[in-house]
Write a protein that holds these residues in place. Structure first.
Motif, short mmCIF file in Angstrom:
data_model
loop_
_atom_site.label_atom_id
_atom_site.label_comp_id
_atom_site.label_asym_id
_atom_site.label_seq_id
_atom_site.Cartn_x
_atom_site.Cartn_y
_atom_site.Cartn_z
N MET A 68 0.84 -1.19 0.00
CA MET A 68 0.00 0.00 0.00
C MET A 68 0.88 1.24 0.00
SD MET A 68 -2.80 -1.20 2.87
CE MET A 68 -3.55 0.44 2.97
N ILE A 69 0.60 2.16 -0.94
CA ILE A 69 1.35 3.42 -1.02
C ILE A 69 0.34 4.57 -0.94
CG2 ILE A 69 2.92 4.84 -2.38
CD1 ILE A 69 3.86 2.24 -3.75
N ILE A 70 0.34 5.26 0.20
CA ILE A 70 -0.60 6.34 0.45
C ILE A 70 0.08 7.66 0.12
CG2 ILE A 70 -2.14 7.37 2.18
CD1 ILE A 70 -1.49 4.73 3.87
N VAL A 71 -0.55 8.47 -0.76
CA VAL A 71 0.04 9.75 -1.16
C VAL A 71 -0.92 10.87 -0.77
CG1 VAL A 71 1.07 11.10 -3.01
CG2 VAL A 71 1.15 8.59 -3.11
N ASN A 72 -0.59 11.58 0.31
CA ASN A 72 -1.40 12.71 0.76
C ASN A 72 -1.00 13.95 -0.04
OD1 ASN A 72 -2.99 14.54 2.24
ND2 ASN A 72 -1.33 14.89 3.69
N ASP A 73 -1.92 14.43 -0.88
CA ASP A 73 -1.62 15.54 -1.78
C ASP A 73 -1.95 16.88 -1.13
OD1 ASP A 73 -0.76 16.74 -4.15
OD2 ASP A 73 -2.76 16.64 -5.06
N ALA A 74 -1.26 17.18 -0.02
CA ALA A 74 -1.42 18.45 0.69
C ALA A 74 -2.87 18.71 1.07
CB ALA A 74 -0.86 19.61 -0.13
N THR B 42 3.87 12.52 1.56
CA THR B 42 3.08 13.75 1.70
C THR B 42 3.63 14.83 0.77
OG1 THR B 42 2.48 13.28 4.00
CG2 THR B 42 2.32 15.57 3.27
N HIS B 43 2.75 15.41 -0.02
CA HIS B 43 3.11 16.57 -0.84
C HIS B 43 2.91 17.83 -0.01
CE1 HIS B 43 2.16 14.43 -4.94
NE2 HIS B 43 3.27 13.98 -4.37
N GLU B 44 3.85 18.72 -0.06
CA GLU B 44 3.73 19.99 0.67
C GLU B 44 2.78 20.96 -0.03
OE1 GLU B 44 4.93 20.46 3.67
OE2 GLU B 44 5.79 18.44 3.60
N ILE B 45 2.64 20.81 -1.34
CA ILE B 45 1.75 21.65 -2.14
C ILE B 45 0.84 20.74 -2.95
CG2 ILE B 45 1.63 23.38 -4.00
CD1 ILE B 45 4.45 24.28 -3.17
N ASN B 46 -0.44 21.08 -3.02
CA ASN B 46 -1.39 20.28 -3.79
C ASN B 46 -1.00 20.31 -5.27
OD1 ASN B 46 -4.25 20.50 -5.48
ND2 ASN B 46 -4.17 18.86 -3.98
N GLN B 47 -0.91 19.11 -5.85
CA GLN B 47 -0.47 19.00 -7.25
C GLN B 47 -1.47 18.28 -8.14
OE1 GLN B 47 3.76 17.69 -7.50
NE2 GLN B 47 3.77 17.94 -5.29
N GLY B 48 -2.36 17.48 -7.57
CA GLY B 48 -3.34 16.77 -8.37
C GLY B 48 -3.18 15.27 -8.31
N LYS B 49 -4.26 14.57 -8.73
CA LYS B 49 -4.27 13.11 -8.67
C LYS B 49 -3.13 12.49 -9.47
CE LYS B 49 -7.08 9.04 -9.73
NZ LYS B 49 -8.40 8.51 -10.16
N GLY B 50 -2.94 12.99 -10.70
CA GLY B 50 -1.87 12.44 -11.53
C GLY B 50 -0.51 12.56 -10.87
N ALA B 51 -0.26 13.71 -10.23
CA ALA B 51 1.02 13.92 -9.55
C ALA B 51 1.17 12.96 -8.38
CB ALA B 51 1.12 15.37 -9.06
N GLY B 52 0.08 12.68 -7.69
CA GLY B 52 0.13 11.71 -6.59
C GLY B 52 0.50 10.33 -7.09
N ILE B 53 -0.04 9.97 -8.24
CA ILE B 53 0.28 8.67 -8.83
C ILE B 53 1.75 8.64 -9.26
CG2 ILE B 53 -0.21 7.12 -10.77
CD1 ILE B 53 -3.15 8.22 -10.58
#
Length: 241
Positions: free
Chosen positions: A40-46, A71-82
């Motif tokens: 499982m890889i959880i990506v919190n997009d800010a 965790t992304h410090e700045i919201n980047q979008g679903k694609g960026a999280g992937i």
């Protein structure tokens, strides 16, 4: 028959405080068929709500070396999280799992079945093959999905029923070999276009359960994303190598 050792499940998260803990529990509890290992890889997009706190509660409750968090410090979008999840995924197969509860994680085993038995390279979970699903996201949203899928089939030369589905399960080397650029919801047509251009790659769809939610319940995709999707279909289908 194809042998699968590990499935990496990438879970992009943005402002899903009401569902993320329950979703992570469900994914964690799944026993994959054939004794397949789960990552499982959880990506919190800010996230700006309590999603980060909910994720941390889960991580403290279920400590496992096969559960990873970014965790992304700045919201980047679903694609960026992937994209971020792909960088650390170690599975020989990879799938995307949304952080809401519109889809049932138990259906991941349905996607694995044709891979194991038929050696398929790409499996999509279709929300429209199961006629018992009730599209609660509205008539216009459903029509938009059907139009985008039709356009994808025409431009990409494939035959599927649900291009915009979250459930895209792809062999790891193929997934990681793609040069993906779209940061937000344009990811869906982009990956479909680029997979369709790989010679010999076979697509398979399986029916999945779908519990659609409305915008008032937190659904984030809107009409501007539909316009972007049309642009991406043409860009990556006709105007890109």
């Amino acid at each position: 028959m194809q042998k699968i050792k590990k499935l990496s499940i990438i879970i992009p998260v943005f402002n899903e405080e009401k569902t993320i803990f329950q979703l992570l529990e469900k994914v964690n509890e799944i026993e994959l068929i054939g004794g397949i290992e789960k990552e499982m890889i959880i990506v919190n997009d800010a996230s700006s709500d309590n999603s980060f706190a909910e994720i941390n509660v889960f991580l403290q409750s279920f400590k496992d070396h096969n559960i990873k968090s970014i965790t992304h410090e700045i919201n980047q979008g679903k694609g960026a999280g992937i994209h971020s999840g792909l960088k650390i995924a170690t599975g020989d197969w990879i799938v995307i799992q949304d952080a809401d509860l519109e889809l049932d994680p138990n259906d991941l085993n349905k996607l694995l079945e044709p891979i194991i038995t038929s050696g398929i390279e790409v499996v999509y979970g279709s929300r429209f093959l199961d006629k018992t699903n009730k599209p609660g996201d509205g008539f216009m949203a459903r029509q938009a999905n059907l139009f985008l899928t039709w356009l994808s089939n025409v431009v990409f030369g494939i035959k599927i029923t649900d291009m915009e589905t979250c459930y895209k399960m792809v062999r790891g080397d193929l997934f990681k070999g793609l040069v993906l650029k779209e940061q937000r919801f344009g990811f869906e047509p982009e990956i479909t276009a680029k997979l369709a251009k790989i010679k010999g790659v076979r697509f398979k769809e399986v029916a999945i359960q779908y519990n659609a939610r409305m915008a008032s319940e937190g659904k984030k995709i809107g009409w501007t994303d539909g316009v972007r999707a049309m642009y991406c279909i043409l860009k990556y289908g006709w105007f890109s190598k």
